[in-house]
Scaffold this motif. Structure first.
Motif, PDB file in Angstrom:
ATOM      1  N   ARG A  41       0.853  -1.194   0.000  1.00 41.69           N
ATOM      2  CA  ARG A  41       0.000   0.000   0.000  1.00 41.69           C
ATOM      3  C   ARG A  41       0.886   1.241   0.000  1.00 41.69           C
ATOM      4  NH1 ARG A  41      -2.517   0.619   5.377  1.00 41.69           N
ATOM      5  NH2 ARG A  41      -3.620  -1.293   4.858  1.00 41.69           N
ATOM      6  N   GLU A  43       1.268   4.938   0.676  1.00 37.69           N
ATOM      7  CA  GLU A  43       0.557   5.971   1.423  1.00 37.69           C
ATOM      8  C   GLU A  43       0.955   7.342   0.876  1.00 37.69           C
ATOM      9  OE1 GLU A  43       0.989   5.172   5.630  1.00 37.69           O
ATOM     10  OE2 GLU A  43      -0.547   3.609   5.475  1.00 37.69           O
ATOM     11  N   TYR A  74      -1.737  -0.739  -3.849  1.00 37.41           N
ATOM     12  CA  TYR A  74      -2.879   0.145  -3.675  1.00 37.41           C
ATOM     13  C   TYR A  74      -2.341   1.532  -3.313  1.00 37.41           C
ATOM     14  CZ  TYR A  74      -5.430  -4.284  -3.179  1.00 37.41           C
ATOM     15  OH  TYR A  74      -5.955  -5.527  -3.386  1.00 37.41           O
ATOM     16  N   GLN A  76      -3.179   4.973  -1.326  1.00 35.38           N
ATOM     17  CA  GLN A  76      -4.057   5.466  -0.269  1.00 35.38           C
ATOM     18  C   GLN A  76      -4.936   6.618  -0.755  1.00 35.38           C
ATOM     19  OE1 GLN A  76      -2.364   7.404   3.402  1.00 35.38           O
ATOM     20  NE2 GLN A  76      -3.134   5.540   4.352  1.00 35.38           N
ATOM     21  N   PHE A  79      -8.557   6.147  -1.916  1.00 33.89           N
ATOM     22  CA  PHE A  79      -9.614   5.795  -0.966  1.00 33.89           C
ATOM     23  C   PHE A  79      -9.988   6.983  -0.075  1.00 33.89           C
ATOM     24  CE2 PHE A  79      -7.229   1.984  -2.017  1.00 33.89           C
ATOM     25  CZ  PHE A  79      -8.238   1.138  -2.467  1.00 33.89           C
ATOM     26  N   HIS A  83     -12.047   7.474   3.741  1.00 37.56           N
ATOM     27  CA  HIS A  83     -11.488   8.095   4.949  1.00 37.56           C
ATOM     28  C   HIS A  83     -12.429   9.180   5.478  1.00 37.56           C
ATOM     29  CE1 HIS A  83      -7.522   6.980   2.752  1.00 37.56           C
ATOM     30  NE2 HIS A  83      -8.001   5.935   3.420  1.00 37.56           N
ATOM     31  N   CYS A 191      -6.578   7.385   8.354  1.00 36.32           N
ATOM     32  CA  CYS A 191      -6.436   6.729   7.042  1.00 36.32           C
ATOM     33  C   CYS A 191      -5.857   5.331   7.194  1.00 36.32           C
ATOM     34  CB  CYS A 191      -5.552   7.557   6.129  1.00 36.32           C
ATOM     35  SG  CYS A 191      -6.200   9.185   5.725  1.00 36.32           S
ATOM     36  N   ASN A 192      -4.852   5.217   8.024  1.00 37.14           N
ATOM     37  CA  ASN A 192      -4.170   3.947   8.220  1.00 37.14           C
ATOM     38  C   ASN A 192      -5.112   2.896   8.781  1.00 37.14           C
ATOM     39  OD1 ASN A 192      -2.105   2.200  10.121  1.00 37.14           O
ATOM     40  ND2 ASN A 192      -1.167   2.876   8.206  1.00 37.14           N
ATOM     41  N   ASP A 195      -7.763   1.907   6.141  1.00 36.67           N
ATOM     42  CA  ASP A 195      -7.163   1.043   5.120  1.00 36.67           C
ATOM     43  C   ASP A 195      -6.921  -0.362   5.652  1.00 36.67           C
ATOM     44  OD1 ASP A 195      -7.169   3.115   3.329  1.00 36.67           O
ATOM     45  OD2 ASP A 195      -5.091   3.703   3.710  1.00 36.67           O
ATOM     46  N   ARG A 198     -10.250  -2.166   5.717  1.00 40.25           N
ATOM     47  CA  ARG A 198     -10.670  -2.567   4.368  1.00 40.25           C
ATOM     48  C   ARG A 198      -9.837  -3.748   3.846  1.00 40.25           C
ATOM     49  NH1 ARG A 198      -9.023   1.535   1.984  1.00 40.25           N
ATOM     50  NH2 ARG A 198      -7.101   0.551   1.286  1.00 40.25           N
ATOM     51  N   ASP A 199      -8.532  -3.714   4.100  1.00 38.77           N
ATOM     52  CA  ASP A 199      -7.635  -4.754   3.595  1.00 38.77           C
ATOM     53  C   ASP A 199      -7.579  -5.986   4.498  1.00 38.77           C
ATOM     54  OD1 ASP A 199      -7.028  -3.132   1.448  1.00 38.77           O
ATOM     55  OD2 ASP A 199      -5.263  -2.249   2.386  1.00 38.77           O
TER      56      ASP A 199
END
Length: 495
Positions: A41, A43, A74, A76, A79, A83, A191-192, A195, A198-199
């Motif tokens: 990912r 960021e 992916y 960040q 998305f 967020h 955000c972290n 994510d 989601r992951d």
């Protein structure tokens, strides 16, 4: 263990450095050990610092190391809507609130706390604003951040870190932290977490400097209705002055690409980086890929910070000596055909490559590598210390010059004489070279090592190396004879 899903989330604000690479390797090993998935990912939400060049460098660095990922990359930034939606969800559920405190007000409170020699934490001035008060401030156009509403009273956040053990933080020691800036952009903390949810990340394996954020992130996981993942924080990598290794303070010497460009083998660097903070519980330091995956456990990670012993002032051992020695081990033990493929771009870069090395001269090329690699430490050594194998314009090691030539001024005449002996042979074989050299030494009343080592200096430019009888037999005879005949040039200008 349920499905293992880990992630490596670098920020594309520079090259992939060894600290980040080690974190990626630990995640990769853990995923491979447990048949799990590694998510890459990027960021990239810091638009001002994120660059395409950095993204490319990170991906190239991982690919060169052989750290393959199962999902991604992916980004960040893709998305951002998720967020923002998470922040709105927290607001609606009463887990967050809008804060209209100005920078000046916050700074005044910090200064007051400093004057009172007290720790500063946001005092919750906007925590209990009524909906009407919030609406009025918004109507007045006042900027606002969104803060997470940390529970008050007794209790706190407790979790078990795989490396550091039990960790606890009281609610009263955690301020209501910002999750969305006044410009509407969510911060890393939120955000972290979004994510990771989601992951479906099961284990967060990251540097010890992330430990301070973990209690706040656990609060976010819970507020968003999700069980937090298992955390494992790696010890930091420090320099000899006990300062944290970083791109900003240590420059290119901590970049993965630096090691690639300076002749490291990918797996050698992986092997070395794993040992910066981890042990298999025995004395082993050399691991194949399969052995390392089998041996790796998070429980084997040390709590103590590791030391990266790089040395900018030593051109030969420019980095941690252990790293150099591990690389030398692989340089000497990998199949010669693989070594040939690794050496080729090094020779090409220096203009030393001959296409015949993959054709009619392949056998000679492979034997050259076999003979010379025992004393080399990096791939670049083949083009520097080993240049004499591939070109006539090579430099001479100062020790070889002083010890093997200038110390014996008679070599100015003797080596051309030795050249005549070799020129008279129909073929230079190992046994014939030994016979000629030993007879020559006996005739001149010196030990065989005197003319042999002098010959080594003018033929290879080095003080040490493989058996000179093998060198005489392997190197083109015309080159052997020519270099011995030209030995006098090294004495020019010498008193």
């Amino acid at each position: 263990m349920s499905e293992v899903r880990v992630r490596f989330p670098p920020s594309p604000t520079g090259y992939l450095h060894i600290g980040g690479a080690r974190t990626a390797i630990y995640n990769w090993l853990f995923a491979r050990k447990h048949g799990g998935k590694l998510v890459l990912r990027i960021e990239d939400t810091d638009a001002e610092r994120s660059t395409e060049e950095s993204i490319k460098g990170i991906i190239e660095g991982l690919e060169w190391l052989g750290v393959d990922w199962d999902e991604g990359p992916y980004f960040q930034s893709a998305f951002a809507a998720e967020h923002v939606a998470a922040a709105e969800k927290l607001l609606a559920a009463g887990h967050a609130y809008k804060c209209f405190c100005t920078k000046e007000e916050l700074e005044a409170r910090r200064e007051a706390a400093a004057a009172a020699k007290a720790d500063y934490r946001y005092n919750g001035a906007c925590r209990e604003l009524s909906p009407e008060e919030v609406a009025a401030k918004e109507a007045a156009g006042l900027p606002a951040v969104i803060r997470f509403k940390v529970p008050q009273g007794e209790g706190g956040v407790a979790f078990n870190d795989v490396v550091y053990g039990g960790v606890e933080r009281n609610y009263r020691d955690i301020e209501d932290f910002v999750i969305v800036r006044s410009n509407g952009l969510p911060l890393y903390l939120l955000c972290n977490v979004v994510d990771d949810i989601r992951d479906r990340i099961s284990h967060v394996i990251r540097g010890q400097d992330g430990l301070v954020n973990t209690p706040r992130q656990i609060l976010l996981y819970r507020a968003l209705g999700t069980t937090p993942p298992t955390f494992a924080h790696m010890p930091l990598t420090l320099d000899l002055k006990k300062a944290k290794i970083s791109k900003r303070s240590h420059g290119e010497i901590v970049a993965v690409q630096f090691y690639r460009d300076h002749g490291f083998l990918p797996w050698a660097l992986v092997n070395f980086l794993v040992l910066l903070g981890w042990s298999a519980g025995d004395d082993r330091e050399i691991f194949s890929k399969e052995e390392l995956i089998e041996a790796f456990t998070l429980e084997g990670v040390n709590r103590a910070n590791s030391i990266f012993n790089y040395r900018k002032d030593d051109p030969k051992f420019f980095t941690d000596p252990k790293a150099i020695n591990i690389n030398a081990h692989y340089l000497r033990t990998i199949p010669v055909a693989e070594l040939a493929q690794r050496v080729r771009p090094v020779l090409e870069k220096e203009g030393l490559w001959d296409p015949a090395y993959e054709g009619e001269k392949q056998e000679w090329f492979h034997k050259t590598l076999e003979m010379s690699r025992e004393r080399f430490h990096t791939l670049t050594d083949f083009a520097t210390l080993g240049r004499a194998w591939f070109a006539d314009d090579f430099s001479m090691d100062e020790t070889a010059l002083q010890k093997n030539l200038l110390k014996h001024p008679q070599m100015k005449e003797w080596l051309p004489q030795l050249a005549q002996r070799f020129a008279a042979l129909p073929e230079i074989t190992h046994d014939e070279a030994e016979r000629v050299a030993r007879e020559f030494a006996e005739e001149h009343g010196v030990k065989p090592g005197v003319p042999i080592n002098a010959a080594r200096a003018v033929i290879t430019g080095q003080n040490k190396g493989p058996s000179m009888f093998e060198v005489f037999a392997h190197l083109d005879r015309e080159k052997v004879v020519q270099r011995l005949r030209e030995a006098g040039k090294y004495f020019e200008g010498q008193s």
